[in-house]
Design an enzyme around this catalytic site. Structure first.
Site, PDB file in Angstrom:
ATOM      1  N   HIS A   1       1.037  -1.534  -0.276  1.00 16.03           N
ATOM      2  CA  HIS A   1       0.358   0.359  -0.215  1.00 16.03           C
ATOM      3  C   HIS A   1       0.552   1.171  -0.110  1.00 16.03           C
ATOM      4  CE1 HIS A   1      -3.040   2.813   1.471  1.00 16.03           C
ATOM      5  NE2 HIS A   1      -4.259   1.720   0.669  1.00 16.03           N
ATOM      6  N   TYR A   2       1.258   1.471  -0.837  1.00 16.64           N
ATOM      7  CA  TYR A   2       1.909   1.575  -2.431  1.00 16.64           C
ATOM      8  C   TYR A   2       3.067   0.832  -2.346  1.00 16.64           C
ATOM      9  CZ  TYR A   2      -3.283   2.904  -2.474  1.00 16.64           C
ATOM     10  OH  TYR A   2      -4.705   3.028  -3.562  1.00 16.64           O
TER      11      TYR A   2
END
Length: 140
Positions: free
Chosen positions: A46-47
């Protein structure tokens, strides 16, 4: 308040414990701090190219601060469980290395239901606000 005292107050444990320390603790208000390390488990997905603390984890950190606050009110009567989130507003992204300050206030109690509000700041700037309700789940 040290990490050991936080662990004694609430049932949350790593890797889901999202508080590092308590800065202030009054009867109906608490202020906590959390620094997000670059190697946190959730940054892997994420991410990967632009790591962000998931908004739901910022809400969880606020609710954990509320759980610590309520530990003086409940005397171990049950496990605090989220019942409702309202008016959640994300104002700023939180990235690896950022430190958040969480201020949570107990607004009202009705039996085993507690109504709280929280604001999360980073570098003195508002990052998240939310209103939430917590109930006590009986331990079986």
């Amino acid at each position: 308040m040290s990490l050991q005292q936080i662990l004694a107050a609430i049932p949350h444990r790593p890797p889901m414990l999202l508080l590092d320390e308590v800065l202030e603790w009054e009867e109906e208000r608490i202020v906590c701090r959390r620094r997000f390390q670059p190697d946190e488990w959730f940054f892997q997905g994420h991410y990967p190219e632009f790591p962000l603390v998931p908004g739901v984890l910022l809400c969880e950190a606020a609710m954990q601060a509320g759980a610590v606050l309520l530990s003086k009110h409940t005397k171990g009567d049950g496990v605090p469980v989220a019942g409702r989130l309202n008016d959640v507003k994300f104002k700023r992204m939180i990235r690896p290395g950022d430190t958040i300050v969480i201020e949570t206030t107990l607004d009202e109690r009705m039996g085993d239901a507690f109504f709280l509000s929280s604001k999360v700041t980073c570098d003195g700037k508002l990052a998240v606000t939310l209103i939430f309700a917590v109930t006590l789940a009986k331990r079986e």
